[in-house]
Write a protein that holds these residues in place. Structure first.
Motif, mmCIF file in Angstrom:
data_model
loop_
_atom_site.group_PDB
_atom_site.id
_atom_site.type_symbol
_atom_site.label_atom_id
_atom_site.label_comp_id
_atom_site.label_asym_id
_atom_site.label_seq_id
_atom_site.Cartn_x
_atom_site.Cartn_y
_atom_site.Cartn_z
ATOM 1 N N LYS A 49 -5.277 -6.968 10.771
ATOM 2 C CA LYS A 49 -4.681 -5.638 10.921
ATOM 3 C C LYS A 49 -5.313 -4.930 12.116
ATOM 4 N N ASN A 71 0.676 5.864 -0.153
ATOM 5 C CA ASN A 71 -0.137 7.046 0.064
ATOM 6 C C ASN A 71 -0.978 7.356 -1.172
ATOM 7 N N MET A 83 0.836 -1.189 0.000
ATOM 8 C CA MET A 83 0.000 0.000 0.000
ATOM 9 C C MET A 83 0.877 1.247 0.000
ATOM 10 N N GLU A 128 -5.702 5.359 1.292
ATOM 11 C CA GLU A 128 -4.609 5.420 2.264
ATOM 12 C C GLU A 128 -4.023 6.826 2.309
ATOM 13 N N LEU A 132 -6.554 4.946 6.872
ATOM 14 C CA LEU A 132 -7.407 4.524 5.769
ATOM 15 C C LEU A 132 -8.728 5.253 5.958
ATOM 16 N N CYS A 135 -6.258 -1.678 14.230
ATOM 17 C CA CYS A 135 -6.500 -0.271 13.917
ATOM 18 C C CYS A 135 -7.513 0.311 14.892
ATOM 19 N N LYS A 165 -0.444 6.446 9.649
ATOM 20 C CA LYS A 165 -1.109 5.888 8.479
ATOM 21 C C LYS A 165 -2.607 5.786 8.746
ATOM 22 N N ILE A 224 -7.884 1.171 -1.332
ATOM 23 C CA ILE A 224 -7.787 -0.122 -0.668
ATOM 24 C C ILE A 224 -9.189 -0.663 -0.420
ATOM 25 N N ASP A 280 -3.371 5.344 -2.394
ATOM 26 C CA ASP A 280 -3.915 4.123 -2.987
ATOM 27 C C ASP A 280 -5.348 3.877 -2.533
ATOM 28 N N VAL A 311 -4.348 3.229 11.437
ATOM 29 C CA VAL A 311 -3.621 1.961 11.463
ATOM 30 C C VAL A 311 -2.610 1.983 12.603
ATOM 31 N N TRP A 337 -11.363 2.324 0.795
ATOM 32 C CA TRP A 337 -10.641 3.300 1.604
ATOM 33 C C TRP A 337 -9.529 3.919 0.765
#
Length: 302
Positions: A93, A3, A1, A53, A62, A95, A60, A7, A5, A172, A51
């Protein structure tokens, strides 16, 4: 991933029922009642949340590319811990799920996450005719701030029990995961002193995220005997350098025997890190400490 992008991650559930991800302003699911949850990503692409990024202040995020739930009040979101955030795990993940900050209407203008992240590109952020709740109170009153609608910079306020849109953000959290690998390349994880053999699989990032242990495993003599000559693998996305191999044995002479042939392997996305450190320590040992209480030590002098 990277900045910027797009997702696809997680699936929205309302009152236990999964909700399709909206494609335009008119098909946003409406809240009626029940718990609002984001769970692991559904296999059907229609239920995957989109999302974008963003890297902001070395963190970070999302950020949902649009409202994913309509007709929900600030009070409902707050009652479920979705304003300032709660920690969740999606597809392994870790978050914090929360709202963006959006300024206190005419105060904190531009000094907030909404104005730093949400741009004038409506094709990317979908703010037209779609008001979104943010965290902030309006001028320290009972009203809450909403953003979007006529433009990305638009800011208004309404009652906390009013119905507006929910555009969540994932903050994140840094992750560290551990696995154990033996000389045959089998991967293991250890839960409550129980060794789980994951088989011969490559220790890539996704394996660490889904299968890795959150804390450094304690390798007792019994576990080392069961697994055999092995190494501890550590994956992190936070640039942690120092790492201690956590081995528990009874005598210090066995310690050196147990760690013979050990390797320390670490992955990090910080390219400036080139070394890792292995520390060990031993406890003083006296034979008398192992004697039964009925034994006595007699001393005499000639």
């Amino acid at each position: 991933m990277a900045n910027g992008d797009l997702i696809k991650l997680g699936t929205l559930y309302v009152n236990g029922i999964k909700q399709p991800n909206p494609m335009n302003g008119g098909d946003i699911p409406k809240y009626t009642s029940g718990n609002i949850e984001i769970k692991d990503t559904d296999v059907d692409d229609a239920y995957k949340i989109k999302w974008i990024e963003v890297i902001l202040d070395d963190k970070k995020f999302l950020v949902a590319d649009r409202n994913i739930l309509a007709s929900v009040s600030w009070d409902i979101l707050n009652g479920q811990g979705l304003i300032t955030g709660k920690d969740i795990t999606i597809d392994g993940k870790q978050c914090k799920l929360r709202l963006l900050t959006g300024g206190s209407f005419d105060r904190d203008k531009n000094n907030n996450e909404w104005d730093k992240i949400i741009t004038d590109d409506n094709n990317k952020w979908h703010w037209v005719d779609s008001l979104s709740w943010v965290q902030n109170l309006y001028r320290e009153t009972v009203y809450r701030v909403v953003r979007g609608g006529s433009s990305a910079r638009s800011s208004g306020y309404t009652g906390s029990n009013d119905s507006q849109g929910w555009r969540p953000v994932f903050e994140v959290l840094p992750q560290t995961k551990y696995l154990v690998q033996n000389k045959n390349n089998n991967l293991f994880k250890i839960i409550n002193d129980v060794v789980i053999d994951l088989g011969i699989i490559s220790p890539i990032e996704n394996v660490f995220i889904k299968q890795g242990m959150n804390i450094m495993p304690l390798l007792t003599e019994a576990i080392i005997t069961q697994i055999g000559n092995c190494k501890v693998l550590k994956w992190t996305d936070s640039g942690i350098v120092n790492h201690t191999l956590n081995i528990q044995v009874e005598y210090k002479d066995k310690l050196f025997k147990c760690i013979e042939g050990y390797k320390l392997k670490m992955w990090t996305d910080d390219v400036s890190i080139s070394t890792a450190k292995l520390n060990y320590s031993t406890e003083p040992y006296r034979p008398i400490d192992k004697l039964d209480e009925k034994f006595k030590v007699l001393m005499y002098k000639e």
